[in-house]
Design an enzyme around this catalytic site. Structure first.
Site, PDB file in Angstrom:
ATOM      1  CG  ASP A   1      57.596 -79.987 -50.874  1.00 44.93           C
ATOM      2  OD1 ASP A   1      58.303 -80.848 -50.315  1.00 44.93           O
ATOM      3  OD2 ASP A   1      56.406 -79.762 -50.570  1.00 44.93           O
TER       4      ASP A   1
HETATM    5  N1  URA Z   1      55.508 -78.003 -46.170  1.00 48.51           N
HETATM    6  C1  URA Z   1      55.295 -78.388 -47.461  1.00 48.51           C
HETATM    7  O1  URA Z   1      54.231 -78.902 -47.792  1.00 48.51           O
HETATM    8  N2  URA Z   1      56.292 -78.201 -48.334  1.00 48.51           N
HETATM    9  C2  URA Z   1      57.465 -77.610 -48.028  1.00 48.51           C
HETATM   10  O2  URA Z   1      58.320 -77.429 -48.896  1.00 48.51           O
HETATM   11  C3  URA Z   1      57.670 -77.207 -46.691  1.00 48.51           C
HETATM   12  C4  URA Z   1      56.666 -77.424 -45.778  1.00 48.51           C
END
Ligand code: URA
Length: 235
Positions: free
Chosen positions: A102
């Site tokens: 993310d």
């Molecule tokens: N899980 C999440 O919620 N975000 C990420 O970036 C990776 C795994």
């Protein structure tokens, strides 16, 4: 493509002639005579048939990158800086991301020009463990571990997550190991307890751990030993 088809497609070769060339050891892949007609040929392999170079093979590239917060896991984006923007112009040409993090998640990302390699790593139900460091807004309670180990039902995908291992490090800090990669999985798992993830950092993917010498935004090629360890891991 199978090597027998590859040779059959060359000018002047019938299927039978291709098989004969293989049987006679006249087909070299990466300098080695091959006889197995089913051998899979990839753009990274060099191929020589009866002394003639028919495919040069281009170098496969595999990088680890320390993703900083505030950049998107994409190859291009109209608004935001992307992970590829962190690399020098002449290095990013044919690379794509093996997996996503993310916008504000930091840590280990893998980049490559080898689609087969990245597909293996990024299947949603890949069994490669991914280790995250997590910080949360509310205290992490002891019973989270059992719930994560039992699996959580994700209605959108209509599935139950695979057993995940939680190691509580402090009141609001933990390590979480997942053996799959569902959309926003870590945040959704803590969200089950209305506990917001305030920091998320990926430390490892299978046997590959983020090189502590890499500052956020920096990258380096995987070593042969790292590549080997990954291909020996279950996926
Ligand atoms: N899980 C999440 O919620 N975000 C990420 O970036 C990776 C795994």
């Amino acid at each position: 493509m199978r090597i027998d088809r590859f040779v059959t497609n060359l000018p002047g070769f019938t299927r039978q002639q291709a098989r004969l060339a293989l049987a006679l050891g006249e087909v070299l892949v990466d300098g080695q005579a091959v006889q197995d007609p089913c051998l899979d040929i990839r753009p990274f392999n060099s191929v020589t048939v009866r002394g003639e170079h028919v495919q040069l093979g281009y170098p496969a590239r595999y990088l680890m990158l320390h993703k900083p917060a505030g950049c998107v896991s994409a190859t291009s984006d109209p608004e935001h800086r992307t992970v590829l923007d962190l690399l020098p112009d002449d290095e990013r040409a044919d690379l794509h991301l093996a997996g996503r993090l993310d916008y504000n998640t930091t840590g280990l990302m893998l980049l490559t020009n080898d689609g087969q390699w990245s597909r293996r790593l990024t299947q949603p139900d890949s069994k490669l463990p991914k280790l995250y460091y997590v910080e949360t807004e509310q205290p992490i309670e002891a019973h989270y571990s059992q719930v994560f180990a039992a699996g959580l039902y994700f209605a959108y995908e209509n599935l139950t997550t695979r057993p995940a291992q939680l190691t509580v490090l402090g009141p609001r800090q933990a390590h979480l190991t997942l053996v799959e990669g569902r959309y926003h999985q870590v945040k959704r798992m803590f969200g089950h307890f209305q506990n917001k993830v305030t920091r998320l950092h990926r430390l490892a993917v299978g046997p590959l751990t983020l090189d502590p010498a890499l500052e956020p935004g920096e990258s380096r090629p995987l070593t042969p030993a790292e590549l080997q360890s990954l291909s020996a891991s279950p996926a």
